[in-house]
Design a protein around this motif. Structure first.
Motif, short mmCIF file in Angstrom:
data_model
loop_
_atom_site.label_atom_id
_atom_site.label_comp_id
_atom_site.label_asym_id
_atom_site.label_seq_id
_atom_site.Cartn_x
_atom_site.Cartn_y
_atom_site.Cartn_z
N ILE A 108 -1.46 2.31 7.84
CA ILE A 108 -2.85 2.44 8.27
C ILE A 108 -3.76 1.56 7.41
CG2 ILE A 108 -4.80 4.05 8.52
CD1 ILE A 108 -2.53 4.37 10.60
N MET A 109 -3.53 1.56 6.11
CA MET A 109 -4.33 0.71 5.23
C MET A 109 -4.08 -0.77 5.52
SD MET A 109 -3.95 2.96 1.75
CE MET A 109 -4.91 1.92 0.67
N GLY A 110 -2.84 -1.12 5.85
CA GLY A 110 -2.52 -2.49 6.24
C GLY A 110 -3.24 -2.89 7.51
N LEU A 111 -3.31 -1.97 8.48
CA LEU A 111 -4.04 -2.25 9.72
C LEU A 111 -5.53 -2.45 9.44
CD1 LEU A 111 -2.38 0.23 12.24
CD2 LEU A 111 -2.37 -2.27 12.35
N MET A 112 -6.07 -1.66 8.54
CA MET A 112 -7.48 -1.82 8.19
C MET A 112 -7.73 -3.17 7.53
SD MET A 112 -8.44 2.16 7.12
CE MET A 112 -8.73 1.72 5.47
N LEU A 113 -6.80 -3.59 6.66
CA LEU A 113 -6.92 -4.90 6.03
C LEU A 113 -6.86 -6.01 7.08
CD1 LEU A 113 -7.12 -6.62 3.46
CD2 LEU A 113 -4.62 -6.55 3.36
N PHE A 136 0.83 -1.21 0.00
CA PHE A 136 0.00 0.00 0.00
C PHE A 136 0.86 1.26 0.00
CE2 PHE A 136 -3.55 -2.60 2.08
CZ PHE A 136 -4.23 -2.75 0.88
N GLY A 137 1.95 1.24 0.76
CA GLY A 137 2.85 2.40 0.79
C GLY A 137 3.45 2.67 -0.57
N GLN A 138 3.90 1.62 -1.24
CA GLN A 138 4.49 1.79 -2.57
C GLN A 138 3.45 2.23 -3.59
OE1 GLN A 138 7.79 1.71 -3.45
NE2 GLN A 138 7.94 1.69 -1.22
N MET A 139 2.22 1.72 -3.44
CA MET A 139 1.16 2.16 -4.36
C MET A 139 0.85 3.64 -4.16
SD MET A 139 -1.42 -1.16 -4.32
CE MET A 139 -2.83 -0.11 -4.38
N LEU A 140 0.77 4.09 -2.93
CA LEU A 140 0.51 5.51 -2.66
C LEU A 140 1.64 6.39 -3.17
CD1 LEU A 140 -1.00 5.32 0.95
CD2 LEU A 140 -2.21 5.88 -1.18
N ILE A 141 2.87 5.93 -2.99
CA ILE A 141 4.02 6.70 -3.49
C ILE A 141 3.98 6.78 -5.01
CG2 ILE A 141 6.54 6.67 -3.75
CD1 ILE A 141 6.63 5.53 -0.85
N ALA A 142 3.68 5.65 -5.65
CA ALA A 142 3.64 5.63 -7.12
C ALA A 142 2.51 6.51 -7.66
CB ALA A 142 3.46 4.19 -7.61
N ILE A 143 1.41 6.55 -6.99
CA ILE A 143 0.26 7.30 -7.49
C ILE A 143 0.34 8.79 -7.13
CG2 ILE A 143 -2.25 7.56 -7.29
CD1 ILE A 143 -2.36 4.50 -6.86
N GLY A 192 10.05 12.95 1.15
CA GLY A 192 8.73 13.41 1.57
C GLY A 192 7.68 12.33 1.48
N ASN A 193 8.10 11.08 1.50
CA ASN A 193 7.17 9.97 1.37
C ASN A 193 6.73 9.38 2.71
OD1 ASN A 193 7.22 10.20 -1.40
ND2 ASN A 193 8.89 8.74 -1.62
N PHE A 194 7.12 10.02 3.79
CA PHE A 194 6.78 9.49 5.12
C PHE A 194 5.27 9.29 5.26
CE2 PHE A 194 5.25 10.39 9.42
CZ PHE A 194 5.84 9.34 10.10
N TYR A 195 4.50 10.28 4.88
CA TYR A 195 3.05 10.19 5.05
C TYR A 195 2.43 9.14 4.15
CZ TYR A 195 3.58 14.27 7.96
OH TYR A 195 3.94 15.11 8.97
N PHE A 196 3.01 8.92 2.98
CA PHE A 196 2.52 7.86 2.11
C PHE A 196 2.80 6.49 2.73
CE2 PHE A 196 3.47 11.19 -1.21
CZ PHE A 196 2.15 11.59 -1.32
N ASN A 197 4.00 6.33 3.29
CA ASN A 197 4.33 5.07 3.96
C ASN A 197 3.45 4.87 5.20
OD1 ASN A 197 6.37 4.04 2.27
ND2 ASN A 197 7.83 5.51 3.12
N PHE A 198 3.22 5.94 5.93
CA PHE A 198 2.36 5.87 7.11
C PHE A 198 0.93 5.50 6.69
CE2 PHE A 198 -0.31 7.88 10.43
CZ PHE A 198 0.14 7.13 11.52
N GLY A 199 0.48 6.09 5.60
CA GLY A 199 -0.84 5.74 5.06
C GLY A 199 -0.91 4.27 4.67
N GLY A 200 0.19 3.74 4.15
CA GLY A 200 0.25 2.31 3.81
C GLY A 200 0.11 1.44 5.04
#
Length: 174
Positions: free
Chosen positions: A63-68, A33-40, A53-61
């Motif tokens: 969070i999405m992993g926790l949701m999964l 998820f982190g890599q997908m957010l960074i790529a998009i 500046g990808n910290f928040y994208f990795n953090f979002g990944g």
């Protein structure tokens, strides 16, 4: 909630599978998820020596992993092979609720309050079950001592209460 027997080897096997599975799902999905957010969403220009500046994208990944993981556990708890793991998880949650009110319950039990004694019967017997399943032998002697003291108090007071009489609603009195 009623106390029931849990097959220890089966419980340990399933608990290990659940723990390993959740950790694996979290690790892999967080990276994906982190890599997908960074790529998009990330900017394409990266300056050497500067943060991306990808910290928040990795953090979002993460969070999405926790949701999964939450969705997988929520769905998986209904499967029959994980019934014991889910039962013990619920039992531990109930023990936590009782523990938060334990001082008030023990004070009422000292006055031979039947509801308090019933809650304590359930609490100590459930602790014995969970400690046995989790190989917690250090505190098992203390739990057994508490059970015998409680049984002696019930016998001396000519009362009749046991763990089978326990209902969650009894906690509302304390």
């Amino acid at each position: 909630m009623k106390l029931r027997h849990v097959d220890k080897p089966q419980y340990r096997k399933m608990t290990n599978q659940v723990q390993f599975g959740v950790i694996a799902i979290l690790a892999i999905s967080s990276l994906v998820f982190g890599q997908m957010l960074i790529a998009i969403l990330s900017s394409a220009t990266v300056v050497a020596g500067q943060p991306t500046g990808n910290f928040y994208f990795n953090f979002g990944g993460v969070i999405m992993g926790l949701m999964l993981c939450t969705l997988v556990v929520k769905h998986g708890r209904k499967k029959p092979q994980y019934a014991d793991v889910y039962y013990v998880w619920q039992l531990k949650q109930l023990q936590n609720k009782i523990y938060r009110k334990l001082n008030a319950i023990q004070q009422a039990a000292a006055d031979n309050n039947v509801n308090a004694l019933t809650i304590l019967c359930f609490y100590y017997q459930s602790l014995a079950i969970v400690y046995e399943l989790d190989n917690n032998t250090l505190t098992m002697t203390e739990v057994n001592r508490q059970i015998s003291l409680l049984e002696q108090q019930i016998k001396d007071s000519n009362l009749s209460c046991n763990a089978d009489d326990f209902k969650v609603e009894l906690l509302g009195d304390f």
